[in-house]
Motif scaffolding. Structure first.
Motif, mmCIF file in Angstrom:
data_model
loop_
_atom_site.group_PDB
_atom_site.id
_atom_site.type_symbol
_atom_site.label_atom_id
_atom_site.label_comp_id
_atom_site.label_asym_id
_atom_site.label_seq_id
_atom_site.Cartn_x
_atom_site.Cartn_y
_atom_site.Cartn_z
ATOM 1 N N SER A 20 5.533 11.663 -4.515
ATOM 2 C CA SER A 20 5.537 12.952 -3.821
ATOM 3 C C SER A 20 6.188 12.933 -2.443
ATOM 4 O O SER A 20 6.264 13.968 -1.788
ATOM 5 N N THR B 27 2.132 1.726 -3.508
ATOM 6 C CA THR B 27 1.031 2.148 -4.377
ATOM 7 C C THR B 27 0.696 3.624 -4.142
ATOM 8 O O THR B 27 0.495 4.381 -5.103
ATOM 9 N N LYS B 28 0.652 4.040 -2.889
ATOM 10 C CA LYS B 28 0.379 5.446 -2.570
ATOM 11 C C LYS B 28 1.467 6.341 -3.159
ATOM 12 O O LYS B 28 1.186 7.416 -3.701
ATOM 13 N N TRP B 29 2.700 5.911 -3.050
ATOM 14 C CA TRP B 29 3.835 6.663 -3.606
ATOM 15 C C TRP B 29 3.687 6.849 -5.105
ATOM 16 O O TRP B 29 3.888 7.937 -5.636
ATOM 17 N N ARG B 30 3.296 5.767 -5.781
ATOM 18 C CA ARG B 30 3.105 5.841 -7.234
ATOM 19 C C ARG B 30 1.943 6.766 -7.600
ATOM 20 O O ARG B 30 2.044 7.593 -8.504
ATOM 21 N N LEU B 31 0.816 6.608 -6.897
ATOM 22 C CA LEU B 31 -0.391 7.364 -7.234
ATOM 23 C C LEU B 31 -0.270 8.854 -6.924
ATOM 24 O O LEU B 31 -1.008 9.663 -7.482
ATOM 25 N N THR B 32 0.647 9.203 -6.008
ATOM 26 C CA THR B 32 0.843 10.621 -5.679
ATOM 27 C C THR B 32 2.023 11.219 -6.441
ATOM 28 O O THR B 32 2.525 12.283 -6.085
ATOM 29 N N ILE C 281 0.844 -1.205 0.000
ATOM 30 C CA ILE C 281 0.000 0.000 0.000
ATOM 31 C C ILE C 281 0.875 1.250 0.000
ATOM 32 O O ILE C 281 0.576 2.233 -0.683
ATOM 33 N N LEU C 282 1.973 1.215 0.752
ATOM 34 C CA LEU C 282 2.891 2.363 0.780
ATOM 35 C C LEU C 282 3.443 2.649 -0.619
ATOM 36 O O LEU C 282 3.461 3.805 -1.066
ATOM 37 N N GLU D 271 9.547 7.034 4.697
ATOM 38 C CA GLU D 271 8.230 6.551 5.109
ATOM 39 C C GLU D 271 8.268 5.062 5.413
ATOM 40 O O GLU D 271 7.570 4.572 6.300
#
Length: 198
Positions: A174, A166-171, A163-164, A180
């Motif tokens: 950023s 995926t969040k990195w990719r989707l943002t 999830i970490l 993190e």
């Protein structure tokens, strides 16, 4: 036939860029050749089809994962620190080459290809098996809560890091994923630690 090893890596890198920019359905030899700046026959000297390129990407990642696991276990770290170190090395690799996550975490790439799906599953199983081994060692030494299932704990850890990423990719990358990841690792260590003895 004069085949340059560095050209193979250029083709792999170009393939990742094509997936990132245009999606997996546009990963064609023609688009890869255009991205590299060579002719299609130049691609075929190294790879017969695009599946061979994706196989090479996954093989390289699998080797890196296994090396990372060996390092994290060979350093005589405490089990909880070994888990954080294992994922830390992977996150550093992603930070250095973010495009790698495009292929590794793209279900679209593997959905209709049993061989590639099997390779991804193999990497997941190797990772989970190593985590379970570390967890069981920590439980036997009273460091990790023995009342929890090593299988379930390993799945929680794998899911949290996925999830970490995926969040990195989707943002749009950023945030500092390594930093993190370290914060996440510290939280995981607290949650998994054996209860203090009274």
């Amino acid at each position: 036939m004069n085949v340059k090893p560095e050209r193979k890596q250029e083709i792999i890198a170009a393939s990742l860029r094509v997936i990132e920019k245009k999606g997996f359905h546009n990963l064609t030899m023609k688009n890869i050749a255009r991205e590299v700046g060579i002719t299609e026959p130049g691609i075929y000297r190294h790879f017969k089809k695009k599946q061979d390129i994706l196989t090479a990407i996954l093989d390289g990642f699998k080797i890196d994962v296994i090396k990372g696991m060996e390092r994290s276990m060979d350093d005589r770290r405490e089990p909880l620190d070994a888990i954080v170190a294992l994922y830390g090395s992977t996150l550093r690799r992603f930070q250095k080459n973010p495009l790698l996550t495009t292929a590794i975490f793209s279900e679209e790439v593997f959905r209709d290809n049993k061989k590639l799906a099997g390779m991804v599953l193999s990497i997941m199983e190797i990772t989970q098996g190593s985590l379970q081994k570390i967890i069981r060692s920590g439980q036997a030494n009273g460091i990790i809560d023995p009342g929890q299932s090593d299988e379930q704990l390993s799945l929680i850890i794998m899911g949290a890091y996925r999830i970490l990423v995926t969040k990195w990719r989707l943002t749009g990358l950023s945030f500092d994923i390594v930093a993190e990841g370290e914060r996440l690792g510290e939280t995981i260590k607290v949650l998994m630690a054996a209860p203090a003895k009274k």
